[in-house]
Design a protein around this motif. Structure first.
Motif, PDB file in Angstrom:
ATOM      1  N   VAL A  12       1.063   4.703  -2.657  1.00 25.60           N
ATOM      2  CA  VAL A  12       0.672   6.061  -2.246  1.00 25.60           C
ATOM      3  C   VAL A  12       1.840   6.990  -1.943  1.00 25.60           C
TER       4      VAL A  12
ATOM      5  N   ASN B 225       0.830  -1.205   0.000  1.00 26.44           N
ATOM      6  CA  ASN B 225       0.000   0.000   0.000  1.00 26.44           C
ATOM      7  C   ASN B 225       0.867   1.259   0.000  1.00 26.44           C
TER       8      ASN B 225
ATOM      9  N   LYS C  96       2.110  10.126  -4.036  1.00 25.53           N
ATOM     10  CA  LYS C  96       0.982  11.039  -3.792  1.00 25.53           C
ATOM     11  C   LYS C  96       1.207  11.825  -2.496  1.00 25.53           C
TER      12      LYS C  96
ATOM     13  N   LYS D 226      -7.399  10.346   4.346  1.00 23.82           N
ATOM     14  CA  LYS D 226      -8.530   9.551   4.858  1.00 23.82           C
ATOM     15  C   LYS D 226      -8.564   8.169   4.214  1.00 23.82           C
ATOM     16  N   GLY D 227      -8.272   8.111   2.913  1.00 23.55           N
ATOM     17  CA  GLY D 227      -8.238   6.818   2.225  1.00 23.55           C
ATOM     18  C   GLY D 227      -7.086   5.946   2.703  1.00 23.55           C
ATOM     19  N   ILE D 228      -5.912   6.558   2.842  1.00 18.61           N
ATOM     20  CA  ILE D 228      -4.747   5.816   3.333  1.00 18.61           C
ATOM     21  C   ILE D 228      -5.011   5.311   4.741  1.00 18.61           C
ATOM     22  N   TRP D 229      -5.539   6.172   5.598  1.00 16.57           N
ATOM     23  CA  TRP D 229      -5.784   5.808   6.989  1.00 16.57           C
ATOM     24  C   TRP D 229      -6.812   4.683   7.089  1.00 16.57           C
ATOM     25  N   ALA D 230      -7.876   4.756   6.293  1.00 11.95           N
ATOM     26  CA  ALA D 230      -8.904   3.704   6.314  1.00 11.95           C
ATOM     27  C   ALA D 230      -8.315   2.352   5.929  1.00 11.95           C
ATOM     28  N   GLU D 231      -7.381   2.359   5.008  1.00 12.22           N
ATOM     29  CA  GLU D 231      -6.729   1.129   4.552  1.00 12.22           C
ATOM     30  C   GLU D 231      -5.726   0.609   5.588  1.00 12.22           C
TER      31      GLU D 231
ATOM     32  N   SER E 202      -7.298  15.647   4.265  1.00 14.19           N
ATOM     33  CA  SER E 202      -7.566  15.423   2.840  1.00 14.19           C
ATOM     34  C   SER E 202      -8.189  14.053   2.585  1.00 14.19           C
ATOM     35  N   ASP E 203      -8.811  13.931   1.423  1.00 18.19           N
ATOM     36  CA  ASP E 203      -9.343  12.631   1.003  1.00 18.19           C
ATOM     37  C   ASP E 203      -8.219  11.614   0.843  1.00 18.19           C
ATOM     38  N   LEU E 204      -7.041  12.080   0.408  1.00 13.94           N
ATOM     39  CA  LEU E 204      -5.896  11.180   0.264  1.00 13.94           C
ATOM     40  C   LEU E 204      -5.560  10.535   1.602  1.00 13.94           C
TER      41      LEU E 204
END
Length: 98
Positions: free
Chosen positions: A25, A21, A28, A72-77, A68-70
């Motif tokens: 990312v 993962n 980014k 939040k997505g990384i953290w959720a994963e 950021s959405d970036l």
């Protein structure tokens, strides 16, 4: 500029997934506005412990990333893979010798 240090501890079975993962990312994160530097370290003795070091132009830049959405997505994963609560420090670099 300041440095953000984050300690991440993963369940052994999740290390490979975390690294995969991170690979997808890392550019980014590094290219996010205000991020000037990004490194990932793995503890030599406790191989399930990792540290991220990132340099940020301003605290607002880091906070914008963290909201950021970036992120939040990384953290959720990433969050479900932890085996201990992450720790984070924001520090000012006082000296650097190369």
């Amino acid at each position: 500029m300041f440095v953000r240090i984050v300690k991440l501890s993963f369940a052994e079975e999740n290390i490979e997934q975390f690294l995969a993962n991170f690979e997808t990312v890392k550019q980014k994160i590094r290219n996010f506005k205000g991020c000037q530097f990004l490194e990932l370290y793995q503890d030599k003795n406790n191989t399930n412990i990792f540290f991220t070091y990132s340099y940020w132009a301003t605290e607002d830049d880091l906070n914008n990333y963290r909201h950021s959405d970036l992120f939040k997505g990384i953290w959720a994963e990433t969050k479900p893979m932890f085996n201990a609560k992450p720790e984070a420090w924001s520090v000012d670099k006082l000296e650097s010798l190369a």
